[in-house]
Design a protein around this motif. Structure first.
Motif, PDB file in Angstrom:
ATOM      1  N   ALA A 138      -4.083 -10.603   7.286  1.00  0.00           N
ATOM      2  CA  ALA A 138      -4.752  -8.902   7.464  1.00  0.00           C
ATOM      3  C   ALA A 138      -6.009  -9.648   7.972  1.00  0.00           C
ATOM      4  O   ALA A 138      -6.572 -10.456   8.504  1.00  0.00           O
ATOM      5  CB  ALA A 138      -5.334  -8.663   5.994  1.00  0.00           C
ATOM      6  N   GLU A 198     -10.515   3.291   2.626  1.00  0.00           N
ATOM      7  CA  GLU A 198      -9.419   2.383   2.966  1.00  0.00           C
ATOM      8  C   GLU A 198      -8.287   3.613   3.281  1.00  0.00           C
ATOM      9  O   GLU A 198      -7.495   3.772   3.756  1.00  0.00           O
ATOM     10  CB  GLU A 198      -8.974   1.142   1.680  1.00  0.00           C
ATOM     11  N   ARG A 201      -8.386   5.576   6.149  1.00  0.00           N
ATOM     12  CA  ARG A 201      -7.774   4.779   7.328  1.00  0.00           C
ATOM     13  C   ARG A 201      -5.849   4.938   6.904  1.00  0.00           C
ATOM     14  O   ARG A 201      -5.334   4.950   7.938  1.00  0.00           O
ATOM     15  CB  ARG A 201      -7.891   3.420   7.338  1.00  0.00           C
ATOM     16  N   LEU A 202      -5.574   4.557   5.392  1.00  0.00           N
ATOM     17  CA  LEU A 202      -4.043   4.789   5.341  1.00  0.00           C
ATOM     18  C   LEU A 202      -3.529   6.136   4.949  1.00  0.00           C
ATOM     19  O   LEU A 202      -2.942   6.233   5.691  1.00  0.00           O
ATOM     20  CB  LEU A 202      -3.947   4.236   3.441  1.00  0.00           C
ATOM     21  N   ILE A 232      -2.378   3.728  13.334  1.00  0.00           N
ATOM     22  CA  ILE A 232      -3.987   3.175  12.503  1.00  0.00           C
ATOM     23  C   ILE A 232      -3.353   3.557  11.237  1.00  0.00           C
ATOM     24  O   ILE A 232      -3.890   2.934  10.476  1.00  0.00           O
ATOM     25  CB  ILE A 232      -5.148   3.967  12.977  1.00  0.00           C
ATOM     26  N   GLU A 235      -0.422   0.290  10.577  1.00  0.00           N
ATOM     27  CA  GLU A 235      -1.729  -1.109  10.474  1.00  0.00           C
ATOM     28  C   GLU A 235      -2.070  -1.535   9.678  1.00  0.00           C
ATOM     29  O   GLU A 235      -2.417  -2.207   8.838  1.00  0.00           O
ATOM     30  CB  GLU A 235      -2.067  -1.668  11.287  1.00  0.00           C
ATOM     31  N   THR A 236      -2.685   0.124   9.349  1.00  0.00           N
ATOM     32  CA  THR A 236      -3.460  -0.142   7.480  1.00  0.00           C
ATOM     33  C   THR A 236      -2.511  -0.299   6.439  1.00  0.00           C
ATOM     34  O   THR A 236      -2.746  -1.409   5.274  1.00  0.00           O
ATOM     35  CB  THR A 236      -4.362   0.517   7.488  1.00  0.00           C
ATOM     36  N   CYS A 237      -1.611   0.481   6.568  1.00  0.00           N
ATOM     37  CA  CYS A 237      -0.644   0.485   5.340  1.00  0.00           C
ATOM     38  C   CYS A 237      -0.119  -1.729   5.196  1.00  0.00           C
ATOM     39  O   CYS A 237      -0.021  -1.607   4.782  1.00  0.00           O
ATOM     40  CB  CYS A 237       0.213   1.032   5.454  1.00  0.00           C
ATOM     41  N   GLU A 239      -1.455  -3.767   5.917  1.00  0.00           N
ATOM     42  CA  GLU A 239      -2.833  -4.959   5.211  1.00  0.00           C
ATOM     43  C   GLU A 239      -2.961  -4.785   4.220  1.00  0.00           C
ATOM     44  O   GLU A 239      -2.982  -5.906   3.280  1.00  0.00           O
ATOM     45  CB  GLU A 239      -3.496  -4.491   6.392  1.00  0.00           C
ATOM     46  N   VAL A 240      -2.163  -3.360   3.680  1.00  0.00           N
ATOM     47  CA  VAL A 240      -2.424  -3.346   2.472  1.00  0.00           C
ATOM     48  C   VAL A 240      -1.189  -3.984   1.069  1.00  0.00           C
ATOM     49  O   VAL A 240      -1.418  -4.660   0.181  1.00  0.00           O
ATOM     50  CB  VAL A 240      -2.612  -1.753   1.709  1.00  0.00           C
TER      51      VAL A 240
END
Length: 897
Positions: A138, A198, A201-202, A232, A235-237, A239-240
């Protein structure tokens, strides 16, 4: 919106002004204007008073006119339809125009005040490192500040001042930034978007375009901004879901998506090169180049949203699943058993087979879209690789490597093999490895039972050293898109089944073990047992709590080693042990068949210590305080692993129940035979009395004893020859069929089980069914039959024990026997000593009537309960068990007196 972003308001105001007015906005405001901003009401009042003074010079009239004007202003606020004079209309319009103008000037003044403070304070944004998370890849770079917070000196020139070509070039450059997740100069996040949240962003941000852009360019740009939103969010998904708690399947899926995003960024670099070097690169060309990629990101976005909803990240906490709560509760209990710290967390996590199932369902729903089908197939292939690694380890080595608890098989490490000798619930075999139904992928739904059994079988073989776990499995499917997945499961299942069969039947000699159990527990060719009862009779006559178990064990060890007996040739005679259980057989069985208020595990246990039924007093049929060693004796058997899986503790308990029942019948038969011997060899019974009533009484006593003996022998013969032996032969025939040399050359079955004719579980079930059938047909599972049978056998036992007393009664009822008995007592010193203790015999002429009464009660009890038993057996033979008909026919002779 304008209050949160004053710079944007400056730009909007600048667009509305002419070009030569742009520089004038930087001039400072005069003090009077700032004063009017601070107190507009006071300014409005002074202005009106000045106007009034110019129109009239009388003070009273000024006051009166002032009141009227104030009333007119109030009426205008309520939108009254009253007509105004022309003068009042002009005054009212003047009063309404000035506040509006002042309201427009007020934010302009505040903007310049803020701009001045921003110019005084330097804008110096810096990037920093954020703390580590459990997702190793991440990003750790802090989120850049929003473009709306930048000072006015850094704001771009308004789009309205640019030509069409300049607008297109600026928008293309901005789009390339936005496609990579950054704000551009003219394309920015909406004001309500907070990149530090978060969840926002998700879901993905929405964008706004600064005013002044050509409408054709604006529409095309808006259609392309969806790809930036999806990028975006994806990409956040990634990382989570790359965090540790989401499991290796999610990690592998995120790695596959990350590779796709890398290709996406490569495309962005190529498009930037085109923008810098190709003069013909327009916004329409950019749109054409990103069409396919936009569709890919849309599929990734929708898949990620479904995963996030399944994990409970994008839904309310109220939506909780009871199954997940149950699994959490089981996980907490398991953690407590293993000595760990239980954490009360109710977070719903979609991992392992659930992720694969979600992708599979999306693949089925998008089968008509070739691009989406290819993308989802790639994701399924990559995500299933760690799951297939765990599956192959389980199928081919019998082990589980599942650090994130995402595999379809759950291992309970707290259930250990060393506790098998105390396991009355088959817990090791049934609960050591269990199925997680929620984590079964759709591809394995039809063969999930085979997967469970294959690993369980192979695990047993591995613990016995029959599997080399160091070798790497070769030529096996590594993902779910391989067509050999089902063949891999079936072949592993067949191999594990045959390996465990060979281990049980050949290596550990299961048939020989079962024959040994039959010798000891079913009294098969039990010459040693008759000798044991004869030698241990003095000890077994004692109350159960006074029996010396060590002495009985020594006697048994001596007897089973005597040459010539069946037990001497038994290689497993060292495993037989003697036990004394201070609960009678009937009470034990009644507690089992009438158990209430317990779960199924306790009902299947068979152990006295595990039973605490709510109806203990009602279920108690006999008084166990007077239980002798004969009624409390039971054998135990030390069964080694892995045979203890087939002959488990609960299975051995069934053997013990049948043994105690057969022992009670054998002991009753021996007691009645001893009674017959005493009546046949004693002079008291052989003497022919002159009283015909005495002879009649003796014949009735002999008949009753014979009926009881016939009943006992017929019941014993039925249990051994018509129940146990036929079922035993059927069980052994199935075992020998599996143990035959051609057992491995089996034809494939219709369900695809190539090479599998019968499984070890079927063998274990056959063994359990054999014992259950024997218990049922021996009348040990019906509470009514248990009560009736107990009353009959108790009557027979009491009659056999009362025979010495009947002999004394017979002497006192006959004068000739009294005289001979007293004479013999006087002539024999031993008899004289006995007479001194009991006194000389005295003739009682009424003793015969008392003897007839006692014998009549025994006859009535025996006949009545035998008739009830026969009626019950006839009814059960017609409704449940046909084999009871043969028992009814055999016992009918005992009922004929």
């Amino acid at each position: 919106m304008s209050a949160r972003n004053p710079n944007a308001r400056n730009l909007a105001a600048a667009e509305r002004r002419p070009a030569n007015y742009a520089s004038s906005t930087q001039r400072p405001r005069v003090p009077s204007r700032s004063l009017s901003v601070e107190n507009p009401d006071e300014r409005r009042t002074s202005t009106s008073q000045t106007r009034k003074q110019s129109r009239s010079g009388m003070g009273e009239r000024r006051v009166e006119r002032r009141e009227v004007r104030e009333r007119d202003t109030e009426v205008r606020r309520t939108r009254s339809p009253l007509k105004h004079t022309s003068e009042s209309r002009v005054n009212a319009r003047t009063r309404t125009e000035k506040p509006a103008r002042e309201e427009r000037e007020r934010p302009r003044t505040a903007e310049h005040a803020r701009t001045k403070s921003e110019l005084e304070k330097p804008w110096d944004p810096r990037a920093s490192l954020i703390p580590h998370t459990t997702a190793p890849l991440a990003t750790r770079i802090s989120i850049p500040p929003l473009a709306s917070t930048a000072p006015a000196s850094l704001q771009p020139a308004p789009l309205a001042q640019l030509s069409l070509d300049q607008q297109e070039s600026a928008i293309i450059e901005d789009l390339l930034f936005v496609f990579m997740g950054f704000e551009g100069q003219y394309i920015r996040f909406i004001d309500s978007y907070n990149p530090h949240e978060e969840k926002e962003r998700l879901v993905g941000p929405q964008f706004r375009i600064l005013p002044g852009l050509d409408p054709s360019l604006r529409d095309l740009t808006k259609s392309m901004l969806k790809m930036a939103t999806h990028y975006i969010a994806v990409e956040t998904c990634v990382e989570v879901l790359s965090r540790e708690e989401y499991g290796s399947v999610n990690h592998s899926l995120c790695a596959a998506i990350r590779r796709l995003l890398k290709d996406y960024l490569t495309l962005m670099a190529q498009l930037e090169h085109q923008m810098l070097t190709n003069q013909a690169f327009t916004l329409h060309v950019l749109n054409l180049h990103t069409k396919q990629t936009s569709h890919m990101l849309f599929q990734l976005y929708t898949t990620g949203i479904e995963l996030l909803k399944a994990n409970g990240i994008l839904v309310d906490d109220k939506e909780s699943d009871s199954e997940d709560d149950t699994e959490n509760f089981e996980a907490i209990l398991e953690s407590v058993r293993e000595g760990g710290n239980a954490q009360l967390g109710t977070k719903k996590i979609c991992k392992g087979g659930s992720v694969l199932g979600l992708i599979t369902r999306r693949l089925a729903s998008m089968s008509g879209d070739p691009a989406a089908r290819e993308l989802l197939t790639t994701l399924l292939r990559e995500a299933s690789k760690p799951y297939m690694t765990m599956l192959n380890e389980w199928l081919h080595h019998g082990g589980i490597r599942d650090p994130h608890a995402e595999f379809m098989i759950k291992e309970s490490k707290s259930i250990k093999r060393e506790r098998l000798d105390q396991d009355y619930t088959d817990e090791y075999w049934d609960k050591r490895y269990t199925m997680r139904d929620a984590l079964v992928p759709p591809q394995l739904e039809g063969v999930k039972d085979k997967v469970l059994l294959a690993g369980k079988y192979l695990n047993v073989v591995r613990e016995c050293g029959g599997v080399d776990i160091s070798g790497k499995v070769q030529d096996v499917p590594t993902s779910f898109d391989d067509a050999r997945v089902l063949d891999n499961v079936n072949s592993a299942y067949a191999y594990a089944n045959s390996s465990l069969f060979e281990l049980l039947l050949t290596t550990h000699q299961l048939p020989a073990r079962l024959r040994s159990l039959k010798h000891y527990f079913f009294l098969d060719r039990s010459d040693f047992f008759s000798y044991f009862l004869e030698l241990g009779g003095s000890e077994l006559k004692k109350p159960a709590k006074n029996v010396n178990v060590g002495k009985l064990q020594s006697l048994l060890d001596i007897i089973v080693r005597q040459p010539g007996s069946v037990a001497a040739e038994d290689p497993y005679k060292e495993d037989i042990k003697v036990q004394i259980i201070e609960t009678g057989l009937t009470n034990w069985l009644m507690k089992i068949v009438t158990v209430t208020g317990l779960d199924q595990e306790a009902a299947n246990a068979g152990s006295i210590t595990n039973y605490t039924p709510a109806t203990t007093d009602k279920a108690s049929v006999t008084d166990d305080s007077n239980l002798t060693g004969y009624g409390a004796l039971v054998f135990d058997y030390a069964m080694p692993f892995p045979l203890s899986l087939v002959v488990s503790r609960v299975t051995l308990t069934r053997y013990q129940l049948l043994f105690r029942y057969l022992l009670s019948l054998r002991h009753l038969e021996n007691s009645l035979v001893d009674c017959w011997g005493e009546q046949g060899k004693t002079a008291t019974w052989k003497h022919r009395s002159r009283n015909p009533r005495i002879e009649l009484w003796k014949r009735k006593a002999w008949t009753l004893r014979a009926r009881m003996l016939v009943f006992t022998q017929q019941l014993l013969y039925y249990c051994t020859a018509e129940v146990i032996e036929p079922n035993w032969v059927a069980l052994m025939s199935r075992l020998t069929q599996e143990d035959a040399p051609d057992a491995k050359a089996k034809a494939p079955r219709a369900d695809g089980d190539a090479g599998v004719k019968r499984t070890v579980d079927e063998l274990m079930q056959d063994h359990v069914d054999f014992l259950a059938t024997c218990l049922k047909e021996c009348m040990l599972t019906n509470s009514k039959l248990l009560r009736i049978n107990n009353k009959i056998t108790s009557t027979c036992q009491m009659f056999a024990a009362f025979t010495p007393a009947l002999s004394r009664y017979l002497i006192t009822s006959d004068p000739d026997l009294v005289a001979s008995a007293n004479a013999a007592a006087a002539n024999t010193s031993s008899a004289s000593a006995s007479a001194s203790r009991s006194g000389p015999y005295v003739y009682d002429p009424h003793r015969v009537d008392k003897m007839f009464d006692m014998l009549g009660k025994y006859e009535e009890n025996f006949a009545r309960h035998l008739k009830i038993l026969l009626d019950t057996l006839n009814y059960l033979a017609a409704t449940e068990t046909v084999v009871f008909l043969s028992l009814c026919a055999r016992l009918q002779s005992a009922g004929e007196g």
